[in-house]
Design a protein around this motif. Structure first.
Motif, PDB file in Angstrom:
ATOM      1  N   ARG A 130       0.820  -1.221   0.000  1.00 26.54           N
ATOM      2  CA  ARG A 130       0.000   0.000   0.000  1.00 26.54           C
ATOM      3  C   ARG A 130       0.855   1.273   0.000  1.00 26.54           C
ATOM      4  O   ARG A 130       0.665   2.184   0.835  1.00 26.54           O
ATOM      5  CB  ARG A 130      -0.982  -0.012   1.167  1.00 26.54           C
ATOM      6  N   ASN A 131       1.777   1.333  -0.942  1.00 20.92           N
ATOM      7  CA  ASN A 131       2.649   2.509  -1.060  1.00 20.92           C
ATOM      8  C   ASN A 131       2.023   3.538  -1.996  1.00 20.92           C
ATOM      9  O   ASN A 131       2.615   3.953  -3.006  1.00 20.92           O
ATOM     10  CB  ASN A 131       4.029   2.098  -1.580  1.00 20.92           C
ATOM     11  N   PHE A 132       0.796   3.946  -1.670  1.00 20.18           N
ATOM     12  CA  PHE A 132       0.087   4.918  -2.504  1.00 20.18           C
ATOM     13  C   PHE A 132      -0.985   5.575  -1.646  1.00 20.18           C
ATOM     14  O   PHE A 132      -1.334   5.085  -0.562  1.00 20.18           O
ATOM     15  CB  PHE A 132      -0.533   4.242  -3.731  1.00 20.18           C
ATOM     16  N   ASP A 133      -1.506   6.681  -2.132  1.00 20.06           N
ATOM     17  CA  ASP A 133      -2.564   7.417  -1.435  1.00 20.06           C
ATOM     18  C   ASP A 133      -3.757   7.499  -2.379  1.00 20.06           C
ATOM     19  O   ASP A 133      -3.760   8.282  -3.333  1.00 20.06           O
ATOM     20  CB  ASP A 133      -2.068   8.809  -1.051  1.00 20.06           C
ATOM     21  N   GLY A 134      -4.774   6.677  -2.124  1.00 12.94           N
ATOM     22  CA  GLY A 134      -5.933   6.630  -3.007  1.00 12.94           C
ATOM     23  C   GLY A 134      -6.492   5.218  -3.070  1.00 12.94           C
ATOM     24  O   GLY A 134      -6.331   4.432  -2.136  1.00 12.94           O
ATOM     25  N   THR A 135      -7.125   4.905  -4.184  1.00 11.88           N
ATOM     26  CA  THR A 135      -7.763   3.601  -4.356  1.00 11.88           C
ATOM     27  C   THR A 135      -7.380   2.992  -5.695  1.00 11.88           C
ATOM     28  O   THR A 135      -7.372   3.691  -6.724  1.00 11.88           O
ATOM     29  CB  THR A 135      -9.296   3.713  -4.276  1.00 11.88           C
ATOM     30  N   VAL A 136      -7.065   1.704  -5.651  1.00 11.26           N
ATOM     31  CA  VAL A 136      -6.841   0.925  -6.875  1.00 11.26           C
ATOM     32  C   VAL A 136      -8.003  -0.052  -7.002  1.00 11.26           C
ATOM     33  O   VAL A 136      -8.224  -0.881  -6.120  1.00 11.26           O
ATOM     34  CB  VAL A 136      -5.508   0.158  -6.832  1.00 11.26           C
ATOM     35  N   TYR A 137      -8.753   0.061  -8.098  1.00 10.65           N
ATOM     36  CA  TYR A 137      -9.835  -0.873  -8.379  1.00 10.65           C
ATOM     37  C   TYR A 137      -9.318  -1.945  -9.334  1.00 10.65           C
ATOM     38  O   TYR A 137      -8.834  -1.642 -10.431  1.00 10.65           O
ATOM     39  CB  TYR A 137     -11.026  -0.151  -8.991  1.00 10.65           C
ATOM     40  N   LEU A 138      -9.397  -3.191  -8.902  1.00 11.10           N
ATOM     41  CA  LEU A 138      -8.931  -4.333  -9.679  1.00 11.10           C
ATOM     42  C   LEU A 138     -10.142  -4.946 -10.375  1.00 11.10           C
ATOM     43  O   LEU A 138     -11.006  -5.544  -9.733  1.00 11.10           O
ATOM     44  CB  LEU A 138      -8.265  -5.353  -8.757  1.00 11.10           C
ATOM     45  N   ILE A 139     -10.224  -4.791 -11.675  1.00 10.71           N
ATOM     46  CA  ILE A 139     -11.417  -5.175 -12.437  1.00 10.71           C
ATOM     47  C   ILE A 139     -11.152  -6.491 -13.164  1.00 10.71           C
ATOM     48  O   ILE A 139     -10.399  -6.543 -14.142  1.00 10.71           O
ATOM     49  CB  ILE A 139     -11.794  -4.072 -13.445  1.00 10.71           C
ATOM     50  N   PHE A 140     -11.770  -7.567 -12.684  1.00 16.72           N
ATOM     51  CA  PHE A 140     -11.670  -8.870 -13.330  1.00 16.72           C
ATOM     52  C   PHE A 140     -12.946  -9.056 -14.156  1.00 16.72           C
ATOM     53  O   PHE A 140     -14.014  -9.354 -13.629  1.00 16.72           O
ATOM     54  CB  PHE A 140     -11.494  -9.972 -12.285  1.00 16.72           C
ATOM     55  N   GLN A 141     -12.804  -8.864 -15.453  1.00 17.89           N
ATOM     56  CA  GLN A 141     -13.956  -8.740 -16.346  1.00 17.89           C
ATOM     57  C   GLN A 141     -14.281 -10.039 -17.080  1.00 17.89           C
ATOM     58  O   GLN A 141     -13.392 -10.670 -17.650  1.00 17.89           O
ATOM     59  CB  GLN A 141     -13.679  -7.640 -17.382  1.00 17.89           C
ATOM     60  N   PRO A 142     -15.548 -10.443 -17.111  1.00 20.73           N
ATOM     61  CA  PRO A 142     -15.944 -11.624 -17.874  1.00 20.73           C
ATOM     62  C   PRO A 142     -16.175 -11.295 -19.345  1.00 20.73           C
ATOM     63  O   PRO A 142     -16.213 -10.122 -19.748  1.00 20.73           O
ATOM     64  CB  PRO A 142     -17.275 -12.024 -17.216  1.00 20.73           C
ATOM     65  N   ALA A 143     -16.303 -12.353 -20.144  1.00 17.80           N
ATOM     66  CA  ALA A 143     -16.925 -12.271 -21.478  1.00 17.80           C
ATOM     67  C   ALA A 143     -16.304 -11.264 -22.427  1.00 17.80           C
ATOM     68  O   ALA A 143     -17.015 -10.535 -23.114  1.00 17.80           O
ATOM     69  CB  ALA A 143     -18.415 -11.983 -21.318  1.00 17.80           C
ATOM     70  N   GLU A 144     -14.978 -11.254 -22.523  1.00 18.89           N
ATOM     71  CA  GLU A 144     -14.359 -10.410 -23.557  1.00 18.89           C
ATOM     72  C   GLU A 144     -14.527 -11.030 -24.931  1.00 18.89           C
ATOM     73  O   GLU A 144     -14.658 -10.320 -25.921  1.00 18.89           O
ATOM     74  CB  GLU A 144     -12.865 -10.208 -23.232  1.00 18.89           C
ATOM     75  N   GLU A 145     -14.524 -12.361 -24.991  1.00 18.90           N
ATOM     76  CA  GLU A 145     -14.556 -13.068 -26.276  1.00 18.90           C
ATOM     77  C   GLU A 145     -15.969 -13.131 -26.852  1.00 18.90           C
ATOM     78  O   GLU A 145     -16.630 -14.170 -26.895  1.00 18.90           O
ATOM     79  CB  GLU A 145     -13.991 -14.484 -26.113  1.00 18.90           C
TER      80      GLU A 145
END
Length: 398
Positions: free
Chosen positions: A121-136
């Motif tokens: 957590r060497n940052f100030d803010g938020t990281v959203y990790l988006i694991f997305q379905p159905a690209e294909e």
């Protein structure tokens, strides 16, 4: 390369997760096991999650400090409906399903970054990790956005990454502007009048009409659009007839159109419909024209592209950050780039020499039954995600 030591140290464990995902591929909107695995790992690392967005999507939320600023990092999680030729230990256990595009590796790289971000957590803010379905083909990015992705998880910018066979390991490719094409489908049904093949004058043969149409479509590319604009029309299916001595009642054409701009796409669709309907009219046949727009072009935003390029250069050196040659392949990350600024890059997957004994005889190219993701990319891709997030949230807000 300036890789993050802790990520390198955890790479073998993440690679094992990647191979587990590879062995259990799931198609678009069916990624239940994969989503469960992602959610379990994020929870284990103390990362709050949100599930069900876009049906099977998972969003991890890593917060640090008091800033309201946020960045989105996206990985796709679905597989392809194709049979794997590889027979190594982590080959697909599901008949007719395969991770032939490296989404298993994309998921693994983002998981590796998540593990490090949660611990340090060497940052100030938020990281959203988006694991997305159905690209294909399912448009999972569009569905997550419809479900309120960017309202519930507001980001200043969003970034995506895809492995690229043929590009050397240890290198990236990135450019501003259009980097992947729009993807569109058409179906044209020519309604003629059947007859005995020995008496063609008694009917209206749709087959030569179809032949005229296929040839005429290419004049749109060569004579209607500007020569400097890119566009592809491919008729990939022709269906007509059931017997050699019968002129069929109808003929069906299907195929795809690819462009880098919506203006060229508008032109191609309009001209295809005019050509199809008027050729049919000239031969006294009826025309049914269908045109479906799937994914828009993937267009990188200049400022975010320049920022990401600097981050990459700090890891692999400027000489190993190459121009991104645009491809006529399509990518539904385009929807995210329409909704928020950001950039989509390629990370080199090598030439296939990394594959273990038991790989198929074909080349290690995406959408090939002999493909496999290169686990050597995991520390590099994860280091890029971490440094990108840290440096983005440390920069002076625009």
């Amino acid at each position: 390369m300036k890789l993050i030591d802790s990520i390198v140290g955890q790479a073998a464990g993440i690679a094992a997760i990647r191979r587990d995902i590879h062995a259990h591929p799931e198609l678009c909107f069916e990624e239940v096991r994969t989503a469960d695995l992602v959610a379990a790992r994020l929870t284990e690392w103390g990362i709050p999650i949100h599930r069900g967005m876009g049906t099977t999507g998972v969003v991890g939320i890593v917060k640090s400090g008091s800033s309201s600023r946020a960045i989105g990092l996206r990985a796709d999680i679905d597989a392809l409906p194709m049979q794997e030729f590889n027979t190594f230990a982590h080959a697909s256990t599901h008949q007719g399903k395969m991770h032939a595009c490296g989404h298993d590796g994309h998921t693994a790289m983002l998981l590796a970054a998540a593990q490090h971000l949660a611990k340090n957590r060497n940052f100030d803010g938020t990281v959203y990790l988006i694991f997305q379905p159905a690209e294909e083909g399912g448009g999972g990015a569009r569905e997550m956005i419809k479900d309120g992705l960017f309202e519930q998880f507001p980001v200043e910018a969003v970034f995506g990454m895809h492995n690229w066979p043929g590009l050397p390991v240890g290198s990236f490719a990135l450019s501003a502007g259009p980097v992947m094409a729009s993807s569109n489908e058409f179906k044209i049904t020519i309604r003629g009048k059947g007859s005995h093949a020995a008496l063609p004058h008694m009917g209206t043969d749709p087959v030569p009409i179809a032949c005229q149409m296929v040839q005429a479509f290419q004049t749109i590319i060569s004579r209607n659009k500007k020569p400097v604009d890119a566009g592809v029309i491919s008729v990939t299916m022709v269906h007509a007839g059931e017997a050699t001595n019968v002129v069929p009642d109808s003929c069906e054409l299907q195929g795809t159109v690819r462009t880098f701009t919506l203006e060229v796409l508008d032109l191609i669709e309009q001209r295809m419909q005019a050509i199809a309907e008027n050729i049919c009219a000239a031969f006294d046949a009826q025309c049914e024209f269908e045109f479906v727009r799937n994914y828009p072009p993937t267009v990188n935003h200049p400022a975010e592209t320049a920022f990401a390029r600097d981050v990459m250069a700090g890891i692999v050196g400027a000489d190993n950050v190459r121009p991104q040659e645009p491809t006529m392949g399509a990518e539904d990350f385009a929807y995210m780039l329409q909704a928020r600024p950001g950039a989509y890059c390629f990370i080199g997957n090598g030439d296939g020499a990394h594959r273990e004994i038991g790989h198929g005889g074909g080349p290690c190219t995406i959408h090939n039954p002999s493909y496999d993701f290169n686990d050597e990319l995991i520390p590099l891709g994860a280091s890029y995600w971490v440094r990108l997030a840290e440096q983005w949230l440390a920069r002076t807000a625009a």
